[in-house]
Design a protein around this motif. Structure first.
Motif, PDB file in Angstrom:
ATOM      1  N   GLY A   1      23.768  -1.605  40.299  1.00 34.15           N
ATOM      2  CA  GLY A   1      23.416  -2.516  41.383  1.00 34.15           C
ATOM      3  C   GLY A   1      23.702  -3.946  40.979  1.00 34.15           C
ATOM      4  N   GLN A   2      22.668  -4.775  40.970  1.00 30.80           N
ATOM      5  CA  GLN A   2      22.810  -6.186  40.598  1.00 30.80           C
ATOM      6  C   GLN A   2      22.476  -6.449  39.128  1.00 30.80           C
ATOM      7  N   ASP A   3      22.164  -5.382  38.367  1.00 35.21           N
ATOM      8  CA  ASP A   3      21.816  -5.518  36.956  1.00 35.21           C
ATOM      9  C   ASP A   3      22.998  -5.147  36.066  1.00 35.21           C
ATOM     10  N   VAL A   4      23.225  -5.959  35.029  1.00 36.39           N
ATOM     11  CA  VAL A   4      24.338  -5.759  34.110  1.00 36.39           C
ATOM     12  C   VAL A   4      23.784  -5.650  32.688  1.00 36.39           C
ATOM     13  N   THR A   5      24.341  -4.710  31.918  1.00 39.61           N
ATOM     14  CA  THR A   5      24.038  -4.600  30.493  1.00 39.61           C
ATOM     15  C   THR A   5      25.355  -4.697  29.738  1.00 39.61           C
ATOM     16  N   VAL A   6      25.373  -5.518  28.691  1.00 39.68           N
ATOM     17  CA  VAL A   6      26.575  -5.714  27.889  1.00 39.68           C
ATOM     18  C   VAL A   6      26.280  -5.234  26.470  1.00 39.68           C
ATOM     19  N   ASP A   7      27.158  -4.366  25.947  1.00 35.71           N
ATOM     20  CA  ASP A   7      27.090  -3.926  24.557  1.00 35.71           C
ATOM     21  C   ASP A   7      28.345  -4.436  23.869  1.00 35.71           C
ATOM     22  N   VAL A   8      28.159  -5.185  22.786  1.00 34.83           N
ATOM     23  CA  VAL A   8      29.315  -5.774  22.100  1.00 34.83           C
ATOM     24  C   VAL A   8      29.183  -5.590  20.591  1.00 34.83           C
ATOM     25  N   GLY A   9      30.298  -5.192  19.979  1.00 42.00           N
ATOM     26  CA  GLY A   9      30.389  -5.103  18.528  1.00 42.00           C
ATOM     27  C   GLY A   9      31.191  -6.288  18.033  1.00 42.00           C
ATOM     28  N   LEU A  10      30.682  -6.983  17.022  1.00 36.31           N
ATOM     29  CA  LEU A  10      31.312  -8.209  16.543  1.00 36.31           C
ATOM     30  C   LEU A  10      31.755  -8.117  15.095  1.00 36.31           C
ATOM     31  N   ASN A  11      32.806  -8.869  14.794  1.00 41.15           N
ATOM     32  CA  ASN A  11      33.164  -9.225  13.425  1.00 41.15           C
ATOM     33  C   ASN A  11      32.695 -10.665  13.260  1.00 41.15           C
ATOM     34  N   ILE A  12      31.967 -10.926  12.192  1.00 41.71           N
ATOM     35  CA  ILE A  12      31.433 -12.270  11.951  1.00 41.71           C
ATOM     36  C   ILE A  12      31.936 -12.773  10.611  1.00 41.71           C
ATOM     37  N   GLU A  13      32.303 -14.056  10.578  1.00 40.10           N
ATOM     38  CA  GLU A  13      32.818 -14.663   9.350  1.00 40.10           C
ATOM     39  C   GLU A  13      31.746 -14.682   8.264  1.00 40.10           C
ATOM     40  N   PHE A  14      32.203 -14.444   7.041  1.00 42.32           N
ATOM     41  CA  PHE A  14      31.335 -14.504   5.867  1.00 42.32           C
ATOM     42  C   PHE A  14      30.699 -15.890   5.772  1.00 42.32           C
ATOM     43  N   GLY A  15      29.422 -15.925   5.435  1.00 46.45           N
ATOM     44  CA  GLY A  15      28.714 -17.186   5.248  1.00 46.45           C
ATOM     45  C   GLY A  15      27.966 -17.654   6.476  1.00 46.45           C
ATOM     46  N   ARG A  16      28.178 -17.001   7.610  1.00 50.96           N
ATOM     47  CA  ARG A  16      27.482 -17.375   8.848  1.00 50.96           C
ATOM     48  C   ARG A  16      26.125 -16.691   8.902  1.00 50.96           C
ATOM     49  N   ASN A  17      25.192 -17.318   9.606  1.00 45.22           N
ATOM     50  CA  ASN A  17      23.871 -16.733   9.812  1.00 45.22           C
ATOM     51  C   ASN A  17      23.995 -15.672  10.909  1.00 45.22           C
ATOM     52  N   LEU A  18      23.872 -14.401  10.527  1.00 46.84           N
ATOM     53  CA  LEU A  18      24.082 -13.296  11.463  1.00 46.84           C
ATOM     54  C   LEU A  18      23.099 -13.320  12.627  1.00 46.84           C
ATOM     55  N   VAL A  19      21.840 -13.590  12.343  1.00 47.13           N
ATOM     56  CA  VAL A  19      20.823 -13.586  13.393  1.00 47.13           C
ATOM     57  C   VAL A  19      21.051 -14.734  14.367  1.00 47.13           C
ATOM     58  N   ALA A  20      21.271 -15.933  13.854  1.00 48.19           N
ATOM     59  CA  ALA A  20      21.475 -17.095  14.721  1.00 48.19           C
ATOM     60  C   ALA A  20      22.734 -16.930  15.576  1.00 48.19           C
ATOM     61  N   LEU A  21      23.803 -16.433  14.971  1.00 46.74           N
ATOM     62  CA  LEU A  21      25.055 -16.254  15.706  1.00 46.74           C
ATOM     63  C   LEU A  21      24.918 -15.158  16.763  1.00 46.74           C
ATOM     64  N   SER A  22      24.198 -14.090  16.438  1.00 46.58           N
ATOM     65  CA  SER A  22      23.965 -13.017  17.409  1.00 46.58           C
ATOM     66  C   SER A  22      23.139 -13.520  18.592  1.00 46.58           C
ATOM     67  N   GLU A  23      22.132 -14.332  18.318  1.00 44.25           N
ATOM     68  CA  GLU A  23      21.324 -14.905  19.400  1.00 44.25           C
ATOM     69  C   GLU A  23      22.155 -15.851  20.265  1.00 44.25           C
ATOM     70  N   GLN A  24      23.051 -16.627  19.639  1.00 46.10           N
ATOM     71  CA  GLN A  24      23.933 -17.521  20.394  1.00 46.10           C
ATOM     72  C   GLN A  24      24.854 -16.713  21.306  1.00 46.10           C
ATOM     73  N   VAL A  25      25.387 -15.598  20.797  1.00 44.79           N
ATOM     74  CA  VAL A  25      26.236 -14.721  21.599  1.00 44.79           C
ATOM     75  C   VAL A  25      25.448 -14.170  22.791  1.00 44.79           C
ATOM     76  N   GLN A  26      24.249 -13.678  22.541  1.00 40.30           N
ATOM     77  CA  GLN A  26      23.429 -13.120  23.628  1.00 40.30           C
ATOM     78  C   GLN A  26      23.184 -14.152  24.720  1.00 40.30           C
ATOM     79  N   GLN A  27      22.789 -15.338  24.334  1.00 45.71           N
ATOM     80  CA  GLN A  27      22.485 -16.387  25.306  1.00 45.71           C
ATOM     81  C   GLN A  27      23.727 -16.811  26.080  1.00 45.71           C
TER      82      GLN A  27
END
Length: 116
Positions: free
Chosen positions: A58-84
């Motif tokens: 209907g009007q609801d969307v769910t997104v599932d994404v698999g990421l490659n993240i650069e070494f040295g990045r904060n995984l949690v912060a970057l994942s939250e930025q992606v979600q937002q």
């Protein structure tokens, strides 16, 4: 006078998500692993299979994404930025409600341009 019905395809939703992710430094959408057969079937011919799935009810969307993240990045912060960012862009551009953006980190890789 009735308001005309507008249909938004899953490919448009996927393109919004990919374009959003392309703008986030330190991330890239991972290639789809072989076990994600449904992702491979839903891809447009000529495009590289990606670990990205958009589900719409209907009007609801769910997104599932698999990421490659650069070494040295904060995984949690970057994942939250992606979600937002994905949530905001899909809702802003389509008027649909994003129920969830599920992020899984598939790989940690060297930054682009660094010696191997």
């Amino acid at each position: 006078m009735a308001t005309p019905e507008i249909e938004i395809s899953k490919n448009v939703l996927m393109d919004i998500a990919v374009t959003t992710l392309d703008g986030i430094e330190g991330t890239e959408v991972a290639s789809a692993p072989l076990k994600m057969g449904e992702v491979l079937r839903n891809q447009t011919p000529g495009r590289r299979p990606r670990a990205l799935r958009v589900t719409r009810e209907g009007q609801d969307v769910t997104v599932d994404v698999g990421l490659n993240i650069e070494f040295g990045r904060n995984l949690v912060a970057l994942s939250e930025q992606v979600q937002q960012a994905v949530r905001e862009n899909i809702e802003l551009m389509t008027g649909l409600k994003v129920r969830a953006v599920n992020v899984s980190v598939h790989n940690v890789c060297l930054p682009k341009g660094s010696p191997a």
